[in-house]
Design a protein around this motif. Sequence first.
Motif, PDB file in Angstrom:
ATOM      1  N   LEU A 149     -50.398 -50.928 -37.093  1.00 60.15           N
ATOM      2  CA  LEU A 149     -51.136 -51.372 -35.698  1.00 60.15           C
ATOM      3  C   LEU A 149     -50.283 -51.374 -34.636  1.00 60.15           C
ATOM      4  O   LEU A 149     -49.076 -51.778 -34.440  1.00 60.15           O
ATOM      5  CB  LEU A 149     -51.787 -52.642 -35.866  1.00 60.15           C
ATOM      6  CG  LEU A 149     -52.730 -53.215 -34.700  1.00 60.15           C
ATOM      7  CD1 LEU A 149     -53.931 -52.360 -34.553  1.00 60.15           C
ATOM      8  CD2 LEU A 149     -53.010 -54.701 -34.903  1.00 60.15           C
ATOM      9  N   LEU A 150     -50.564 -50.819 -33.489  1.00 65.27           N
ATOM     10  CA  LEU A 150     -50.009 -50.875 -32.178  1.00 65.27           C
ATOM     11  C   LEU A 150     -50.675 -51.738 -30.991  1.00 65.27           C
ATOM     12  O   LEU A 150     -51.692 -51.457 -30.768  1.00 65.27           O
ATOM     13  CB  LEU A 150     -49.655 -49.269 -31.541  1.00 65.27           C
ATOM     14  CG  LEU A 150     -49.224 -49.410 -30.035  1.00 65.27           C
ATOM     15  CD1 LEU A 150     -47.613 -49.768 -30.383  1.00 65.27           C
ATOM     16  CD2 LEU A 150     -49.292 -47.914 -29.663  1.00 65.27           C
ATOM     17  N   ILE A 151     -50.215 -52.749 -30.790  1.00 64.99           N
ATOM     18  CA  ILE A 151     -50.758 -53.606 -29.528  1.00 64.99           C
ATOM     19  C   ILE A 151     -49.881 -53.419 -28.144  1.00 64.99           C
ATOM     20  O   ILE A 151     -48.797 -53.280 -28.209  1.00 64.99           O
ATOM     21  CB  ILE A 151     -50.273 -55.171 -30.075  1.00 64.99           C
ATOM     22  CG1 ILE A 151     -50.945 -55.471 -31.411  1.00 64.99           C
ATOM     23  CG2 ILE A 151     -50.831 -56.221 -29.000  1.00 64.99           C
ATOM     24  CD1 ILE A 151     -50.524 -56.851 -31.917  1.00 64.99           C
ATOM     25  N   THR A 152     -50.580 -53.171 -27.367  1.00 64.28           N
ATOM     26  CA  THR A 152     -50.280 -52.792 -26.124  1.00 64.28           C
ATOM     27  C   THR A 152     -50.741 -53.383 -24.734  1.00 64.28           C
ATOM     28  O   THR A 152     -51.953 -54.086 -25.138  1.00 64.28           O
ATOM     29  CB  THR A 152     -50.210 -51.255 -25.856  1.00 64.28           C
ATOM     30  OG1 THR A 152     -49.730 -50.810 -24.714  1.00 64.28           O
ATOM     31  CG2 THR A 152     -51.663 -50.855 -25.957  1.00 64.28           C
ATOM     32  N   SER A 153     -50.278 -53.333 -23.715  1.00 62.68           N
ATOM     33  CA  SER A 153     -51.170 -53.934 -22.551  1.00 62.68           C
ATOM     34  C   SER A 153     -50.581 -53.206 -21.210  1.00 62.68           C
ATOM     35  O   SER A 153     -49.468 -52.691 -21.245  1.00 62.68           O
ATOM     36  CB  SER A 153     -50.576 -55.407 -22.373  1.00 62.68           C
ATOM     37  OG  SER A 153     -51.414 -56.145 -21.182  1.00 62.68           O
ATOM     38  N   CYS A 155     -52.932 -43.319 -27.478  1.00 65.55           N
ATOM     39  CA  CYS A 155     -53.494 -43.455 -28.733  1.00 65.55           C
ATOM     40  C   CYS A 155     -53.105 -42.124 -29.393  1.00 65.55           C
ATOM     41  O   CYS A 155     -52.732 -42.079 -30.485  1.00 65.55           O
ATOM     42  CB  CYS A 155     -55.046 -43.318 -28.536  1.00 65.55           C
ATOM     43  SG  CYS A 155     -55.793 -44.865 -28.144  1.00 65.55           S
ATOM     44  N   THR A 156     -53.129 -40.752 -28.457  1.00 66.89           N
ATOM     45  CA  THR A 156     -52.555 -39.581 -29.309  1.00 66.89           C
ATOM     46  C   THR A 156     -51.198 -39.804 -29.651  1.00 66.89           C
ATOM     47  O   THR A 156     -50.796 -39.378 -30.690  1.00 66.89           O
ATOM     48  CB  THR A 156     -52.889 -38.505 -28.111  1.00 66.89           C
ATOM     49  OG1 THR A 156     -54.051 -38.728 -27.833  1.00 66.89           O
ATOM     50  CG2 THR A 156     -52.572 -37.294 -28.873  1.00 66.89           C
ATOM     51  N   ASP A 157     -50.219 -40.288 -28.751  1.00 62.43           N
ATOM     52  CA  ASP A 157     -48.891 -40.520 -29.216  1.00 62.43           C
ATOM     53  C   ASP A 157     -48.706 -41.385 -30.359  1.00 62.43           C
ATOM     54  O   ASP A 157     -47.869 -41.163 -31.298  1.00 62.43           O
ATOM     55  CB  ASP A 157     -48.133 -40.931 -28.226  1.00 62.43           C
ATOM     56  CG  ASP A 157     -48.148 -39.787 -26.893  1.00 62.43           C
ATOM     57  OD1 ASP A 157     -48.356 -38.453 -27.180  1.00 62.43           O
ATOM     58  OD2 ASP A 157     -47.696 -40.200 -25.634  1.00 62.43           O
ATOM     59  N   ASP A 175     -54.264 -47.634 -35.787  1.00 62.99           N
ATOM     60  CA  ASP A 175     -54.973 -48.460 -34.946  1.00 62.99           C
ATOM     61  C   ASP A 175     -54.283 -48.753 -33.421  1.00 62.99           C
ATOM     62  O   ASP A 175     -53.111 -49.388 -33.730  1.00 62.99           O
ATOM     63  CB  ASP A 175     -55.849 -49.721 -35.611  1.00 62.99           C
ATOM     64  CG  ASP A 175     -56.496 -49.305 -36.671  1.00 62.99           C
ATOM     65  OD1 ASP A 175     -57.816 -48.795 -36.580  1.00 62.99           O
ATOM     66  OD2 ASP A 175     -55.874 -49.413 -37.946  1.00 62.99           O
ATOM     67  N   VAL A 176     -54.873 -48.953 -32.636  1.00 67.68           N
ATOM     68  CA  VAL A 176     -54.463 -49.479 -31.274  1.00 67.68           C
ATOM     69  C   VAL A 176     -55.284 -50.570 -30.717  1.00 67.68           C
ATOM     70  O   VAL A 176     -56.508 -50.390 -30.548  1.00 67.68           O
ATOM     71  CB  VAL A 176     -54.362 -48.409 -30.065  1.00 67.68           C
ATOM     72  CG1 VAL A 176     -53.754 -48.854 -29.021  1.00 67.68           C
ATOM     73  CG2 VAL A 176     -53.197 -47.373 -31.102  1.00 67.68           C
ATOM     74  N   ILE A 177     -54.414 -51.708 -30.382  1.00 67.99           N
ATOM     75  CA  ILE A 177     -55.490 -52.738 -29.665  1.00 67.99           C
ATOM     76  C   ILE A 177     -54.675 -52.829 -28.357  1.00 67.99           C
ATOM     77  O   ILE A 177     -53.460 -53.128 -28.045  1.00 67.99           O
ATOM     78  CB  ILE A 177     -55.277 -54.150 -30.459  1.00 67.99           C
ATOM     79  CG1 ILE A 177     -56.093 -53.896 -31.452  1.00 67.99           C
ATOM     80  CG2 ILE A 177     -55.541 -55.102 -29.521  1.00 67.99           C
ATOM     81  CD1 ILE A 177     -56.261 -55.280 -32.511  1.00 67.99           C
ATOM     82  N   ILE A 225     -59.254 -53.891 -26.113  1.00 65.27           N
ATOM     83  CA  ILE A 225     -59.861 -52.439 -26.213  1.00 65.27           C
ATOM     84  C   ILE A 225     -59.330 -52.218 -27.655  1.00 65.27           C
ATOM     85  O   ILE A 225     -58.198 -52.232 -27.869  1.00 65.27           O
ATOM     86  CB  ILE A 225     -59.780 -51.511 -25.118  1.00 65.27           C
ATOM     87  CG1 ILE A 225     -60.501 -51.850 -23.887  1.00 65.27           C
ATOM     88  CG2 ILE A 225     -60.280 -50.061 -25.597  1.00 65.27           C
ATOM     89  CD1 ILE A 225     -59.972 -50.811 -22.873  1.00 65.27           C
ATOM     90  N   TYR A 226     -59.945 -51.753 -28.599  1.00 70.74           N
ATOM     91  CA  TYR A 226     -59.712 -51.671 -29.919  1.00 70.74           C
ATOM     92  C   TYR A 226     -60.169 -49.918 -30.224  1.00 70.74           C
ATOM     93  O   TYR A 226     -61.261 -49.634 -30.106  1.00 70.74           O
ATOM     94  CB  TYR A 226     -60.406 -52.270 -31.131  1.00 70.74           C
ATOM     95  CG  TYR A 226     -60.348 -52.013 -32.590  1.00 70.74           C
ATOM     96  CD1 TYR A 226     -59.136 -51.602 -33.206  1.00 70.74           C
ATOM     97  CD2 TYR A 226     -61.336 -51.994 -33.197  1.00 70.74           C
ATOM     98  CE1 TYR A 226     -59.010 -51.076 -34.281  1.00 70.74           C
ATOM     99  CE2 TYR A 226     -61.340 -51.689 -34.632  1.00 70.74           C
ATOM    100  CZ  TYR A 226     -60.221 -50.994 -34.930  1.00 70.74           C
ATOM    101  OH  TYR A 226     -60.166 -50.796 -36.230  1.00 70.74           O
ATOM    102  N   ALA A 227     -58.979 -49.235 -30.518  1.00 72.76           N
ATOM    103  CA  ALA A 227     -59.350 -47.872 -30.889  1.00 72.76           C
ATOM    104  C   ALA A 227     -58.850 -47.389 -32.240  1.00 72.76           C
ATOM    105  O   ALA A 227     -57.764 -47.914 -32.589  1.00 72.76           O
ATOM    106  CB  ALA A 227     -58.522 -47.011 -29.734  1.00 72.76           C
ATOM    107  N   HIS A 228     -59.694 -47.000 -32.927  1.00 70.76           N
ATOM    108  CA  HIS A 228     -59.261 -46.354 -34.356  1.00 70.76           C
ATOM    109  C   HIS A 228     -58.747 -45.106 -34.292  1.00 70.76           C
ATOM    110  O   HIS A 228     -59.588 -44.099 -33.811  1.00 70.76           O
ATOM    111  CB  HIS A 228     -60.527 -46.702 -35.262  1.00 70.76           C
ATOM    112  CG  HIS A 228     -60.100 -45.964 -36.856  1.00 70.76           C
ATOM    113  ND1 HIS A 228     -59.046 -46.559 -37.607  1.00 70.76           N
ATOM    114  CD2 HIS A 228     -60.694 -45.133 -37.629  1.00 70.76           C
ATOM    115  CE1 HIS A 228     -59.037 -46.040 -38.751  1.00 70.76           C
ATOM    116  NE2 HIS A 228     -60.006 -44.938 -38.737  1.00 70.76           N
TER     117      HIS A 228
END
Length: 332
Positions: free
Chosen positions: A125-129, A165-167, A175-177, A192-195
């Motif tokens: 999981l990648l958590i970002t802001s 998300c692509t990188d 997953d990215v949050i 925002i949660y992206a699978h």
Amino acid sequence: MVKLSANDRAQASVKTYDVKSSLEAEDKIAREAVKSKRRNRQVRLQANYNIMILKKKAKKLRNQERQKLREAHGEILYPKMEPRTIESMRVPDPTFEENLTEEQLEAEKNDETLDYFTNRYKPKLLITSPHFPSKTTRLFCREMLKVFPNSTLLYRKATPLHKVCTDAYKHGYSDVIDVFVPRKAKMPTSLIYAHLPEGPSIHFRLSGITFMKDIPDKFPGSVNNPELILTNFKTAQGRRLARLFAILFPSDPDFRKRQVVVFHNQRDFVFFRRYKYAFRKEGEKVVLKEVGPRFTLKNRKLLKGLPKFDNDNVEYEYNPHKFVKNKKLFAN
């Protein structure tokens, strides 16, 4: 406006407490209703006060009379009346589990989460802001690192989320949050949660945040593979949402750490809680201690692919005018 004094209220209430049956109360309500239409404001006010007390008394007497009849003649002739609640007046959904066959329920699982449930990969999981997050937003992101095992924190600043998300997929993330906060706000307002790699993406409204340090009688947590509990996701969309929550955690929980993560859905609000549990006696009593953090999610938009907010990509969008009576829901 003329107000009743304490003495006036006492005089008004004397007329109402000598009621012995619901029929007598209804008769007195009818008499007081005539007085409530007189021209004298003081008389009207006292009559309305009497009516208010009499209605409460009549309701209590009706319940007592019905209870006596139920004891005398049984539950069949005088059954208990079910209250009219929002849940009891719900519009029935054809996608409830009891309305589907086992083959249809199995077919639902052949979606974007199939690779996880067949143990083809482990979640990363990648958590970002974005922009320059506030102090509370950074604290919330750090606490999310403790919730999700095998996760990384990276502030994306002004980089578009779909490029992140692509990188991230190229670097092995599943997953990215994204924790979003407006520029002039302190607390984050959406998540925002992206699978990866092809979606879906979900835009949640984030509220009710309580940090670990603010939880009373808290228990220290640990970064490990927790047990997962998903409750009250009843519809087809709700079960899909539950599977998307499940793929954020490894499928091999560490039972020795006795840590539980709960996603509880209630009227399309998903409540997140994290607990530690312990057994007081052998298989008899269990004690729960909250670890934190706690927050609430409300699904605002479901996108088919990565988070590009255009009309062609929208699969579901919350419309407050459509569900104004709260009788039809998305996830339960």
